[in-house]
Design a protein around this motif. Structure first.
Motif, mmCIF file in Angstrom:
data_model
loop_
_atom_site.group_PDB
_atom_site.id
_atom_site.type_symbol
_atom_site.label_atom_id
_atom_site.label_comp_id
_atom_site.label_asym_id
_atom_site.label_seq_id
_atom_site.Cartn_x
_atom_site.Cartn_y
_atom_site.Cartn_z
ATOM 1 N N ASP A 72 -21.849 36.172 -22.503
ATOM 2 C CA ASP A 72 -20.904 37.236 -22.865
ATOM 3 C C ASP A 72 -20.786 37.436 -24.374
ATOM 4 O O ASP A 72 -20.332 38.495 -24.823
ATOM 5 C CB ASP A 72 -19.498 36.901 -22.335
ATOM 6 N N ILE B 23 -11.495 40.442 -23.792
ATOM 7 C CA ILE B 23 -12.175 39.455 -22.939
ATOM 8 C C ILE B 23 -12.294 38.094 -23.625
ATOM 9 O O ILE B 23 -12.068 37.052 -23.008
ATOM 10 C CB ILE B 23 -13.595 39.960 -22.554
ATOM 11 N N VAL B 24 -12.662 38.080 -24.879
ATOM 12 C CA VAL B 24 -12.959 36.815 -25.552
ATOM 13 C C VAL B 24 -11.893 36.451 -26.595
ATOM 14 O O VAL B 24 -11.875 35.344 -27.123
ATOM 15 C CB VAL B 24 -14.360 36.883 -26.242
ATOM 16 N N TYR C 58 -14.307 42.420 -27.251
ATOM 17 C CA TYR C 58 -13.990 41.116 -27.852
ATOM 18 C C TYR C 58 -12.505 40.791 -27.679
ATOM 19 O O TYR C 58 -12.134 39.712 -27.211
ATOM 20 C CB TYR C 58 -14.367 41.094 -29.358
ATOM 21 N N SER D 225 -13.095 36.566 -34.785
ATOM 22 C CA SER D 225 -12.659 35.276 -34.237
ATOM 23 C C SER D 225 -11.674 34.576 -35.179
ATOM 24 O O SER D 225 -10.936 33.696 -34.762
ATOM 25 C CB SER D 225 -13.862 34.372 -33.940
ATOM 26 N N VAL E 45 -16.499 30.726 -23.989
ATOM 27 C CA VAL E 45 -16.952 32.012 -24.531
ATOM 28 C C VAL E 45 -17.715 32.723 -23.402
ATOM 29 O O VAL E 45 -18.897 32.867 -23.461
ATOM 30 C CB VAL E 45 -17.898 31.818 -25.741
ATOM 31 N N HIS E 46 -17.134 32.963 -22.254
ATOM 32 C CA HIS E 46 -15.746 33.232 -22.055
ATOM 33 C C HIS E 46 -15.109 32.349 -20.976
ATOM 34 O O HIS E 46 -13.885 32.286 -20.844
ATOM 35 C CB HIS E 46 -15.696 34.736 -21.728
ATOM 36 N N TRP E 47 -15.922 31.614 -20.206
ATOM 37 C CA TRP E 47 -15.452 30.685 -19.190
ATOM 38 C C TRP E 47 -15.912 29.274 -19.591
ATOM 39 O O TRP E 47 -16.795 29.131 -20.447
ATOM 40 C CB TRP E 47 -16.034 31.056 -17.816
ATOM 41 N N TYR F 85 -10.166 33.159 -27.372
ATOM 42 C CA TYR F 85 -10.960 31.961 -27.644
ATOM 43 C C TYR F 85 -11.623 31.978 -29.028
ATOM 44 O O TYR F 85 -12.796 31.626 -29.184
ATOM 45 C CB TYR F 85 -12.013 31.790 -26.534
#
Ligand code: FEO
Length: 401
Positions: free
Chosen positions: A166, A200-201, A197, A246, A146-148, A204
């Motif tokens: 992030d 980028i995220v 969101y 999510s 979240v995110h790496w 995940y």
């Protein structure tokens, strides 16, 4: 002068920057409204800085830091996230404060060595470890992807502040404000938050769900993300958005995206949109994939339950801008969407076939019928498109009936 420090509490300050120059975040995602890189300082018996900013803001950043420090040195630089938009000033920090300890986890330091080759004192932490600053303890919790993979968050027990990396961030610079209460969030930030969101995220979602479960055990008064506003008054609203995004819970509405060289596939999309509205769908977003950047299309895909994709054939394959969207949908693992497909070809197919192949990989069953015209939409395809619109409308507005 835009270079100002902002107080979050008596002992916690924001020393971030607003980037209004860069055109694209990660050299990929448009930044029409800019981007904030947030960094924070906690002044206690020891001083901790939480993350830094993008490298081109070095001078502004250090000025702000100096203002908060008032001559004292930094004891800890906590690296919640190693991506360079937050570690651009890391090397200078180690040179300025040779006794400072860099705080991160095992993976943080692997990445740090590869990016920066800096020496420096290191404090390696793992899940649940605490760091004593004097009157308060900071606790670290791992939030991989979240995110790496190295991402962690830091929680200040004393003031119940979560430094969330992030997570809970947004595109968009902070136009004179800082806190959620400074903005009309649904109007000014929600679409940029969702775009951030989804871009980028979004890949995940499962990891974000795990993170939300972990965070539910904490009492949180303030959330300090690395981008966008600081949250104090609308935390339940924010957590609800992240929970829904999510899980890819869609609202009643339909996104239609098409690729068309000479307008014939576009006409099919227009007919579908009209018929959807006639069948009771009030939220319809129609995009020409050649015109609208994928970033904005993904943002709407994240919002609405219905998704219809159309493409002309192009060298026996999907039209390239639509292929780019399909590739992202596959890569992001989009689920929980009601889908439909249409295409157009002159001498050989490829458009519709490619769209259906992606839906199959994503285990998304089209509501049907799948429609493919030859060169232009004729009466037979008009009938099928109308049927597709009826089926899609029934699917997405079922709960309201
Ligand atoms: Fe804001 Fe993943 O960097």
């Amino acid at each position: 002068m835009i270079n100002h420090v902002a107080k979050i509490t008596d002992s916690i300050s924001w020393i971030g920057v607003n980037d209004r120059q860069k055109h694209r975040f990660e050299n990929l995602w448009p930044l029409e409204r800019g981007m904030a890189y947030n960094s924070y300082v906690i002044v206690d018996e020891k001083i901790a800085v939480l993350d830094t900013v993008e490298r081109s803001f070095l001078e502004d950043y250090l000025e702000k830091l100096d203002e908060v420090l008032a001559g004292r040195p930094v004891d800890y630089l906590i690296v919640n996230h190693m991506e360079p938009d937050h570690t651009g000033v890391l090397r200078e920090m180690t040179e300025r404060y040779p006794d400072m300890q860099l705080v991160g986890n095992k993976k943080t330091f692997q990445f740090l060595d590869n990016f920066y080759c800096v020496e420096g004192n290191r404090l390696e932490v793992k899940e649940g470890d605490e760091l004593d600053l004097g009157s308060r303890k900071l606790m670290f919790s791992m939030m991989p992807m979240v995110h790496w993979p190295e991402v962690m968050v830091t929680y200040d027990h004393k003031e119940q502040v979560l430094f969330s990396a992030d997570a809970f961030g947004s595109f968009g610079a902070l136009d004179g404000g800082l806190f959620d209460s400074d903005f009309d969030i649904p109007r000014e930030f929600e679409s940029e938050m969702r775009r951030y969101y989804s871009n980028i995220v979004g890949k995940y979602g499962a990891q974000v769900q795990r993170a939300l479960k972990k965070l539910s055990a904490l009492e949180i008064q303030t959330i300090c993300p690395l981008h966008g506003p600081v949250w104090r008054e609308k935390i339940p609203y924010l957590l609800d958005l992240y929970d829904r995004w999510s899980r890819l819970e869609g609202e009643a509405g339909v996104v239609i995206v098409y690729g068309s060289m000479y307008g014939h596939t576009g006409k099919m999309a227009e007919r579908l949109a009209r018929r959807l509205r006639e069948n009771g769908v009030t939220e319809i977003k129609l995009f020409d994939a050649s015109k609208t950047h994928l970033s904005y299309i993904l943002q709407e895909v994240w919002k609405y339950e219905g998704l219809i994709i159309g493409s002309c054939a192009y060298n026996n394959a999907v039209f390239p801008p639509v292929a780019d969207l399909l590739s992202k949908l596959e890569h992001w693992g989009v689920k929980n969407r009601t889908v439909g497909a249409f295409g157009n070809y002159t001498w050989s197919g490829g458009g519709l076939k490619g769209i259906l192949a992606t839906f199959e990989k994503l285990k998304l069953e089209p509501v049907g019928p799948n429609v493919e015209a030859q060169s232009c939409m004729h009466f037979a395809e008009e009938v099928l498109l109308d049927e597709l619109a009826v089926n899609m409308a029934k699917a997405v507005i079922k709960e309201e009936c």
